[in-house]
Design an enzyme around this catalytic site. Structure first.
Site, PDB file in Angstrom:
ATOM      1  N   THR A 571       0.858  -1.188   0.000  1.00 36.45           N
ATOM      2  CA  THR A 571       0.000   0.000   0.000  1.00 36.45           C
ATOM      3  C   THR A 571       0.893   1.237   0.000  1.00 36.45           C
ATOM      4  OG1 THR A 571      -1.835  -1.098   1.085  1.00 36.45           O
ATOM      5  CG2 THR A 571      -1.764   1.287   1.278  1.00 36.45           C
ATOM      6  N   PHE A 573       1.241   5.175   0.702  1.00 37.66           N
ATOM      7  CA  PHE A 573       0.657   6.270   1.481  1.00 37.66           C
ATOM      8  C   PHE A 573       1.278   7.571   1.003  1.00 37.66           C
ATOM      9  CE2 PHE A 573      -1.342   3.903   5.011  1.00 37.66           C
ATOM     10  CZ  PHE A 573      -0.812   2.645   4.786  1.00 37.66           C
TER      11      PHE A 573
END
Ligand code: PEP
Ligand code: MN
Length: 674
Positions: A571, A573
């Protein structure tokens, strides 16, 4: 809006925090000095019952003290824990009968202060702005010995540029031969001081005799104890008293237990800032200089709370073997590396054959940058520069040096903050992404951290929309590997599970595994960390949660490890801010735009990137809420669009688009060669 909670991560934890100064006025060592004076003294850990109040705790301490025990509060990861030092041994069952004590565990190991039993949370050793044992790898680099000002400075600039955060170099060299280069002594230390002044790199150097203590105090940030001196007990006691962080190398033929006993010497003198360093041991194998014992890394991690780094240079003795072993060390879980680098190794006065050329060091660091997230860490090229911007600010001056995220401690967003900013930065958390944007916009926090895309499930659209709505900039990015485990209460079995709690994204990422268990009820929860917490509190073996939890940390059972559909689950960010900037190179830019509804309009804008040789790393379209079937394009580019020289490109884009928003230029992580 939930009231944001201010919380801080454990730093070096209980090592330094004695709650009651009368009990243990000067830290661990008081306990052990006491222990040393005793014959038959013992150390025991008392795990307190859940929910023990401060009042009950004080009462218990009173009882223990009245029986002649010394008592120390220890910051357990999950539980409240007391360490006690006693004179007349009593069975664990006696302590378990005392009010508030759930479990008593005698520390059976010969080493006490360094043991994990006494101090379950890992210790983080601070050297200036650098934290060894935290979420970011610490790479120490430099020559074997300081040989002169120019060479040393040249090497320092190179290693700093490629991501080293501390500088190594011996001024006192313990050589096998008395005729070999013995080091420059204090002259060398002066050069090292200049390195620190110019580059900001903290200094790691070897101390070979207690007589050098004053020099170490004056010039050095980390005192290295070399392999040949690991059992020089007078030297260990001396560095124990210096109070500076100590890098304790493993002895040439030392067992892990002997090594830990040497660390115990240092801690017992009152200095708990010890970093262990595996540097190879002597075996029958002569092909390499030593045999790198990488098994020491997980063994040490289990036995002690102290951080461990690896020295692949002395372990192998050959330049071409250094990078493979360095990569392996990080994969094995080491907190960092110490590596010999030289600009002209053929002319080096010591250890030239094992010193990397700066270009080799650069390549190694790029590899580590890729490997680190796989094992839950980061290599941060802007480590030292970032520390500057997060220093506390005068009241009323811009936003406070605080970072806000959505979720609870232990969530992936929380981890992203720690990996980008380090464990020392004050964090705020709130209940939604929108609140993160609001707090940053209203300057209640200097920065916010929000997820924007996942490699398995795609974009997190809410945050893309918020990036459009709020007038904030992207100042950085950080990518985390997301590993999911199925967590149940202790003793639960997968067959008993009926209901599973987690964030919807996690369900999506574990789709294939969940499809194999169609009977399970999937209950959406606000984030993975609170889902785990919920199941823990329910104590119901029919409930499970999906998240990153681990057995020792969450106090639950891992029913099944790694259930994400594809382990390459990352992921990304972004770090958002109102008007702060993060130092370091800017090699990536993000923009949002829309084009008029006519043939070739998008093509025309893309043509600008092609004509200017700009690489597009992401292109995504999002519907515009108020105008059905009209789209915004979100574009990430490998370039610094804010740079003066690129103004014409930006102007052309503005001209060829209906709507244009520049989200910011930032560092994609890897250092660009200046
Ligand atoms: C060194 O770091 O240069 C050194 C002498 O290392 P070791 O003590 O591990 O041999
Ligand atoms: Mn050396």
């Amino acid at each position: 809006m939930n009231k944001p909670r201010v919380e801080r991560k454990h730093s070096s934890g209980a090592c330094q925090t004695f709650k009651n100064p009368e009990e243990f006025s000067s830290g661990f060592f008081f306990a052990v000095n006491f222990l040393r004076k005793l014959t038959g003294g013992f150390v025991m850990i008392l795990v307190l019952a859940q929910g023990t109040s401060r009042q009950d705790l004080e009462r218990l301490k009173e009882i223990l003290r009245s029986e002649g025990h010394m008592v120390k509060e220890i910051g357990g990861v999950e539980d409240q824990v007391l360490g006690i030092v006693g004179k007349n041994y009593k069975e664990a069952s006696y302590y378990e009968s005392l009010p508030g004590v759930q479990k008593a565990v005698p520390i059976s190991k010969p080493y006490k202060l360094v043991s994990r039993e006494l101090h379950p949370a890992p210790s983080v050793i601070k050297v200036g702005d650098v934290a060894i044992g935290g979420d970011r790898l610490v790479v120490i680099a430099g020559p074997c010995g300081v040989e002169g000002k120019k060479t040393t400075m040249d090497i320092a600039r190179e290693v700093r540029r490629h991501g080293a955060v501390l500088f190594r170099g011996g001024a006192f060299k313990p050589r096998t031969s008395p005729y070999a280069f013995q080091g420059m002594g204090e002259e060398g230390l002066k050069i090292l001081r200049e390195v620190r002044e110019e580059t900001g790199l903290g200094i790691v150097t070897e101390m070979t005799s207690p007589g050098q203590a004053d020099l170490m105090m004056k010039y050095v940030d980390v005192v290295q104890i070399g392999a040949r001196n690991m059992q020089n007990f007078e030297l260990l006691k001396s560095v124990g008293r210096i109070g500076k962080p100590v890098l304790l190398k493993r002895g040439l033929s030392a067992t892990i237990e002997e090594w830990l006993m040497s660390a115990e010497y240092i801690l017992s003198e009152g200095n708990d800032q010890v970093i262990l360093c595996e540097r190879g041991i002597r075996t029958f194998e002569r092909y390499t200089r030593n045999t790198l014992d990488l098994t020491a890394v997980p063994v040490i991690k289990k036995l002690t709370h102290l951080p461990i780094i690896v020295d692949p240079s002395h372990a192998t003795g050959r330049r071409e073997k250094v990078s493979p072993m360095a990569r392996a060390a990080i994969a094995a879980g080491a907190d960092g590396l110490i590596i010999e680098v030289h600009t002209d190794p053929d002319k080096a006065l010591s250890d030239g054959p094992q010193s990397l050329y700066p270009q080799q060091f650069e390549q190694l660091m790029r590899d580590l940058y890729v490997i680190a997230p796989v094992v839950g860490k980061q290599l941060d090229y802007a480590y030292l520069d970032k520390a500057e911007i997060m220093k506390p600010r005068p009241e009323g001056h811009r936003a406070p040096a605080t970072v806000v995220y959505s979720g609870v401690p232990g969530s992936f967003s929380h981890k992203a903050c720690l990996q980008f900013f380090g464990g020392e930065v004050p964090l705020n958390n709130c209940a939604s992404f929108k609140e993160v944007f609001e707090m940053v916009e209203s300057e209640q926090a200097a920065f916010g951290v929000v997820p924007v895309e996942n490699s398995l499930t795609g974009s997190i659209h809410e945050n893309y929309d918020l990036l459009l709505d709020y007038d904030l900039k992207i100042a950085g990015e950080v990518t985390l590997r997301i590993k999911h485990n199925l967590m149940g209460v202790a003793n639960a079995r997968t067959e008993e599970v009926k209901r599973v709690y987690s964030h919807p994204q996690a369900f999506q990422q574990c789709r294939e595994y969940l499809e194999k268990n169609p009977g399970w009820d999937l209950v959406a929860y606000k984030d993975t960390a609170s889902a785990i917490q919920r199941v823990k509190e329910s104590a119901d073996p029919g409930e499970a949660a999906i998240g990153e939890g681990s057995e020792p940390l969450a106090g639950m059972a891992v029913l099944k490890e790694g259930i994400e559909t594809n382990p390459r689950n990352f992921t990304r960010f972004v770090v958002i801010t109102r008007n702060e900037s993060i130092p370091g190179p800017r090699n990536k830019s993000s923009i949002i735009y829309s084009v008029s509804d006519k043939p070739g309009a998008l093509f025309e804008t893309l043509g600008i990137f092609a004509a200017n040789n700009i690489n597009i790393v992401k292109l995504e379209s999002r519907p515009i809420h108020s105008r059905p079937w009209v789209y915004m394009f979100y574009v990430d580019l490998e370039m610094d669009m804010a740079e003066e020289g690129n103004k014409a490109i930006m102007d052309e884009l503005i001209e060829k688009t209906e709507f244009f928003k520049f989200l910011g230029s930032y560092n994609k992580g890897l250092q660009e060669k200046p």
